[in-house]
Scaffold this motif. Structure first.
Motif, PDB file in Angstrom:
ATOM      1  N   CYS A   1      -8.438   6.070  -6.106  1.00  0.00           N
ATOM      2  CA  CYS A   1      -8.108   6.284  -4.702  1.00  0.00           C
ATOM      3  C   CYS A   1      -6.888   5.456  -4.299  1.00  0.00           C
ATOM      4  N   ARG A   2      -6.015   6.036  -3.487  1.00  0.00           N
ATOM      5  CA  ARG A   2      -4.804   5.358  -3.046  1.00  0.00           C
ATOM      6  C   ARG A   2      -5.057   4.421  -1.866  1.00  0.00           C
ATOM      7  N   ALA A   3      -6.169   4.572  -1.180  1.00  0.00           N
ATOM      8  CA  ALA A   3      -6.444   3.728  -0.016  1.00  0.00           C
ATOM      9  C   ALA A   3      -6.505   2.259  -0.421  1.00  0.00           C
ATOM     10  N   ARG A   4      -5.878   1.429   0.367  1.00  0.00           N
ATOM     11  CA  ARG A   4      -5.795   0.005   0.065  1.00  0.00           C
ATOM     12  C   ARG A   4      -7.037  -0.760   0.483  1.00  0.00           C
ATOM     13  N   SER A   5      -7.887  -0.163   1.317  1.00  0.00           N
ATOM     14  CA  SER A   5      -9.068  -0.850   1.842  1.00  0.00           C
ATOM     15  C   SER A   5     -10.291   0.040   1.673  1.00  0.00           C
ATOM     16  N   ILE A   6     -11.215  -0.400   0.824  1.00  0.00           N
ATOM     17  CA  ILE A   6     -12.446   0.342   0.568  1.00  0.00           C
ATOM     18  C   ILE A   6     -13.623  -0.608   0.739  1.00  0.00           C
ATOM     19  N   VAL A   7     -14.578  -0.233   1.564  1.00  0.00           N
ATOM     20  CA  VAL A   7     -15.795  -1.016   1.778  1.00  0.00           C
ATOM     21  C   VAL A   7     -16.975  -0.211   1.243  1.00  0.00           C
ATOM     22  N   LEU A   8     -17.730  -0.811   0.343  1.00  0.00           N
ATOM     23  CA  LEU A   8     -18.898  -0.157  -0.253  1.00  0.00           C
ATOM     24  C   LEU A   8     -20.145  -0.947   0.115  1.00  0.00           C
TER      25      LEU A   8
ATOM     26  N   ARG B   1     -11.072  -3.842  -2.675  1.00  0.00           N
ATOM     27  CA  ARG B   1     -12.438  -3.393  -2.403  1.00  0.00           C
ATOM     28  C   ARG B   1     -13.304  -4.529  -1.894  1.00  0.00           C
ATOM     29  N   VAL B   2     -14.272  -4.163  -1.082  1.00  0.00           N
ATOM     30  CA  VAL B   2     -15.337  -5.072  -0.673  1.00  0.00           C
ATOM     31  C   VAL B   2     -16.644  -4.402  -1.051  1.00  0.00           C
TER      32      VAL B   2
ATOM     33  N   ASP C   1      -5.296   3.971   4.851  1.00  0.00           N
ATOM     34  CA  ASP C   1      -6.617   4.417   5.282  1.00  0.00           C
ATOM     35  C   ASP C   1      -7.667   3.362   4.967  1.00  0.00           C
ATOM     36  N   LEU C   2      -8.669   3.301   5.814  1.00  0.00           N
ATOM     37  CA  LEU C   2      -9.843   2.460   5.567  1.00  0.00           C
ATOM     38  C   LEU C   2     -11.020   3.376   5.266  1.00  0.00           C
ATOM     39  N   LEU C   3     -11.654   3.183   4.100  1.00  0.00           N
ATOM     40  CA  LEU C   3     -12.776   4.017   3.675  1.00  0.00           C
ATOM     41  C   LEU C   3     -14.037   3.165   3.587  1.00  0.00           C
TER      42      LEU C   3
END
Length: 500
Positions: free
Chosen positions: A120-127, A158-159, A73-75
């Motif tokens: 969080c298990r998501a590999r891609s998180i943008v903040l 994370r970004v 997932d991408l969050l």
């Protein structure tokens, strides 16, 4: 299992506590960002928006947002609000019911957000943080303190992109009327880059998070906004934020399929770099990418890239002679190298300028080695094609051949003077260079600072103010005469006045 795309937009502009000034841009930020993120042609996100919520609703929404996610997932989480700190210097995000005296119990702490992201298990998180982190409130500004975003929020996978650095304000729009608020400068640039597709810098039909950051940064600088967005990245893959609505067409193809932006790979949007199209005629993204790979690898191996301050000086000299500002963040070596390479690629003749700056910092042999790497790439060889000098050494084209940069002569002078200065005995060790710099600065009437660590870097630090001051070369020769004698001073003058 296919990956999914989720976004949570938290916007707080109305505050119950009178000590927190009302912000008019957050609600507009949320509306505009939701439109582009939800649009199936652009972001294709499943979007939830929370406007002016109390702290318990905001914390619940954030915890729920990061809960039970899949690895692919991408969050994307966007916060637009006041940024506050407690007496221990810890960062908090203000909610509608936040009490500045009771931050621990009435706000959303950065520590809480960090915990949710880490779990969080998501590999891609943008903040995306549209808050400021310094000073008292100013008209049109958000936030009120200094924090260390990298320490508190950056993490693996994370970004984190902030609207400002640690000491600047995040400005709202120019028209702050009650009925027609504008988006903040930062979020407004994010929205514009996604809505128009202009953030697709390499014309491959996709907007990566790094491209989005570059677009926003350059947009704010071009608008003379007194804030510099910052980004920290810890990712092992490319994160694609959106498709570009600009229709890229490869050369020599006229079918409708070629005019369609490349779609996000089903289920793997955030995990891999997708295949690239050739882009519109003249932009050749594949060729540019080949140059970028070769140059990035070469740059990462240069001693002048080893520490952040050295990279900053290199970027300054490169920017001086490209005729544009080149900013590196000094956080990661490879990211700074990419910034330098991209800046050179975007200016006609910029590869030649980059090679000359490498020669300034590392010498001709290293510059020739980097050139050799590039010449193994067809497109780069074409861009660098030029008649060699009789001895086979690297000779860049004239200023006219470089499209009228007009700064090439000064760069060649810098190359010659650097070589000459490095041969002086008074440059042999750090303390001597510091003493020379102090004497030179006194004569120039401006400070000349050297670190005393690397010879060539200190020489460049000495020569930059010399070349920036009228008559500076003459002053330099006289100071050399004091430290080295007449013969060395005369030889330095001969090199400085030499013509190509």
């Amino acid at each position: 299992m296919s990956g999914r795309r989720f976004a949570l937009l938290v916007a707080t502009g109305r505050y119950e506590n009178p000590s927190l000034a009302r912000l008019r841009s957050p609600s507009r930020d949320a509306d505009g960002l939701e439109q582009v993120l939800r649009d199936p042609r652009i972001g294709d996100f499943d979007v939830r928006t929370l406007v002016d919520g109390p702290h318990h609703e905001v914390t619940r929404a954030i915890e729920d947002f990061f809960l039970d996610r899949r690895r692919d997932d991408l969050l994307l989480l966007h916060l637009s609000c006041h940024g506050l700190k407690d007496d221990n210097g810890e960062l908090h995000f203000a909610a509608a019911d936040t009490d500045r005296r009771l931050l621990a119990s009435t706000s959303v702490s950065a520590a809480f957000l960090h915990t949710q992201m880490r779990r969080c298990r998501a590999r891609s998180i943008v903040l995306l943080l549209d808050c400021c982190y310094s000073g008292a409130f100013l008209p049109g500004g958000k936030g009120d303190t200094t924090v260390h975003i990298q320490d508190e929020l950056a993490g693996h996978g994370r970004v984190v992109i902030t609207a400002t650095n640690r000491t600047e304000y995040a400005w709202e729009g120019e028209r702050l009327s009650e009925l027609d608020p504008e988006p903040s400068r930062f979020t407004g640039a994010v929205i514009e880059g996604l809505r128009t597709g202009e953030a697709d810098r390499n014309a491959d039909g996709l907007i990566g998070v790094d491209e989005l950051y570059d677009y926003v940064y350059e947009r704010l600088q071009a608008g003379r906004v007194a804030q510099r967005p910052q980004m920290w990245v810890q990712l092992e893959h490319r994160v694609v934020v959106a498709r570009s609505v600009l229709r890229s067409r490869p050369p020599d193809r006229g079918d409708d399929e070629a005019a369609t932006p490349h779609p996000l790979p089903p289920g793997r949007e955030s995990a891999h770099v997708p295949p690239r199209t050739e882009g519109p005629p003249g932009r050749r993204p594949r060729a540019a990418l080949g140059q970028m790979v070769s140059l990035t690898e070469a740059m990462c191996g240069l001693p002048c890239m080893e520490d952040a301050r050295s990279r900053a000086l290199f970027a300054t000299v490169l920017g001086d002679h490209l005729g544009r500002r080149v900013d590196v963040r000094g956080v990661r070596l490879r990211m700074d190298a990419v910034t330098l390479v991209r800046a050179a690629q975007q200016v006609p003749g910029g590869l030649h300028v980059l090679l000359l700056v490498i020669e300034v910092f590392e010498g001709r042999a290293v510059a020739m080695d980097v050139r050799g790497r590039l010449e193994r790439d067809d497109a780069a060889r074409l861009a660098l094609s030029h008649s060699p000098s009789p001895d086979g050494a690297y000779e860049p084209p004239s200023g006219a051949e470089l499209g009228g940069l007009g700064r090439l002569l000064g760069l060649r002078t810098l190359v010659r003077l650097t070589e000459a200065m490095c041969e002086l005995s008074c440059m042999e060790d750090g303390p001597n260079r510091m003493q020379f710099a102090a004497a030179l600065g006194q004569q120039l009437g401006r400070p000349v600072d050297v670190r005393g660590v690397r010879l060539r870097e200190d020489v460049v630090s000495i020569l930059r103010p010399v070349l920036a001051v009228e008559g500076g070369e003459r002053t330099l020769m006289e100071v050399v005469r004091v430290f080295e004698g007449d013969r060395e001073a005369d030889e330095l003058g001969r090199r400085a006045l030499a013509t190509d």
